[in-house]
Design a protein around this motif. Structure first.
Motif, PDB file in Angstrom:
ATOM      1  N   ARG A   1       0.836  -1.210   0.000  1.00 16.19           N
ATOM      2  CA  ARG A   1       0.000   0.000   0.000  1.00 16.19           C
ATOM      3  C   ARG A   1       0.869   1.257   0.000  1.00 16.19           C
ATOM      4  O   ARG A   1       0.599   2.203  -0.733  1.00 16.19           O
TER       5      ARG A   1
ATOM      6  N   LEU B   1      -4.543  -5.785  -8.225  1.00 19.33           N
ATOM      7  CA  LEU B   1      -4.321  -5.188  -9.542  1.00 19.33           C
ATOM      8  C   LEU B   1      -2.878  -4.711  -9.706  1.00 19.33           C
ATOM      9  O   LEU B   1      -2.301  -4.827 -10.792  1.00 19.33           O
ATOM     10  N   THR B   2      -2.300  -4.187  -8.641  1.00 17.47           N
ATOM     11  CA  THR B   2      -0.903  -3.771  -8.681  1.00 17.47           C
ATOM     12  C   THR B   2      -0.002  -4.964  -8.941  1.00 17.47           C
ATOM     13  O   THR B   2       0.950  -4.882  -9.725  1.00 17.47           O
TER      14      THR B   2
ATOM     15  N   ASP C   1       2.890   4.958  -7.325  1.00 18.30           N
ATOM     16  CA  ASP C   1       1.855   4.993  -8.364  1.00 18.30           C
ATOM     17  C   ASP C   1       0.976   6.241  -8.263  1.00 18.30           C
ATOM     18  O   ASP C   1       0.609   6.828  -9.272  1.00 18.30           O
ATOM     19  N   CYS C   2       0.613   6.620  -7.040  1.00 15.27           N
ATOM     20  CA  CYS C   2      -0.303   7.764  -6.856  1.00 15.27           C
ATOM     21  C   CYS C   2       0.429   9.081  -6.646  1.00 15.27           C
ATOM     22  O   CYS C   2      -0.180  10.140  -6.709  1.00 15.27           O
TER      23      CYS C   2
ATOM     24  N   LYS D   1     -11.539  -2.298  -0.845  1.00 16.51           N
ATOM     25  CA  LYS D   1     -11.027  -1.593  -2.024  1.00 16.51           C
ATOM     26  C   LYS D   1      -9.504  -1.709  -2.094  1.00 16.51           C
ATOM     27  O   LYS D   1      -8.939  -1.852  -3.174  1.00 16.51           O
ATOM     28  N   GLN D   2      -8.858  -1.654  -0.946  1.00 18.58           N
ATOM     29  CA  GLN D   2      -7.401  -1.737  -0.927  1.00 18.58           C
ATOM     30  C   GLN D   2      -6.937  -3.119  -1.369  1.00 18.58           C
ATOM     31  O   GLN D   2      -5.932  -3.252  -2.062  1.00 18.58           O
TER      32      GLN D   2
ATOM     33  N   ILE E   1      -6.955  -3.087  -5.045  1.00 18.73           N
ATOM     34  CA  ILE E   1      -5.824  -2.296  -5.543  1.00 18.73           C
ATOM     35  C   ILE E   1      -4.537  -3.109  -5.458  1.00 18.73           C
ATOM     36  O   ILE E   1      -3.745  -3.132  -6.406  1.00 18.73           O
ATOM     37  N   ASN E   2      -4.327  -3.798  -4.342  1.00 21.29           N
ATOM     38  CA  ASN E   2      -3.122  -4.616  -4.176  1.00 21.29           C
ATOM     39  C   ASN E   2      -3.051  -5.708  -5.241  1.00 21.29           C
ATOM     40  O   ASN E   2      -1.998  -5.951  -5.828  1.00 21.29           O
TER      41      ASN E   2
ATOM     42  N   HIS F   1       2.289   1.664  -3.440  1.00 18.33           N
ATOM     43  CA  HIS F   1       1.257   2.151  -4.354  1.00 18.33           C
ATOM     44  C   HIS F   1       1.005   3.650  -4.154  1.00 18.33           C
ATOM     45  O   HIS F   1       0.937   4.413  -5.124  1.00 18.33           O
TER      46      HIS F   1
END
Length: 103
Positions: free
Chosen positions: A54, A89-90, A61-62, A82-83, A86-87, A57
């Motif tokens: 996280r 997909l990363t 990424d952000c 949601k996290q 995200i993890n 990311h």
């Protein structure tokens, strides 16, 4: 992931970050606290790895600063569904980038 503990080298390879960055994040974020043995060798759990994913990311990424990433971690806990998405997909993105480099 199928082990209980991972070495700093294994985690660094998973995240694509140098070990020094992981050690820095450990000092910069209260949420990261790997188990250390008597010699100071770090062992990371899957929970620790999730937090590091996280942080990676948010910062890479952000584009968040360390302070901004800290705020985001406080606002949305790791167990947020949601996290988890995200993890995953990363991880898929990292796999595809590695695959592309091999072609």
């Amino acid at each position: 992931m199928d082990k209980l503990y991972y070495s700093i080298g294994e985690v660094a390879e998973m995240l694509g970050e140098p070990q020094s960055v992981l050690r820095f994040w450990e000092t910069a974020f209260d949420e990261v606290h790997p188990v250390k043995n008597k010699r100071g060798v770090r062992s990371y759990t899957e929970h620790d790895i999730g937090i590091l994913q996280r942080i990676r990311h948010l910062t890479r990424d952000c584009g968040y600063t360390l302070d901004g990433a800290r705020d985001q971690l406080r606002m949305r806990p790791l167990d947020d569904p949601k996290q988890e998405i995200i993890n995953r997909l990363t991880d898929v993105r990292r796999f595809l980038v590695d695959l592309k480099e091999q072609l």
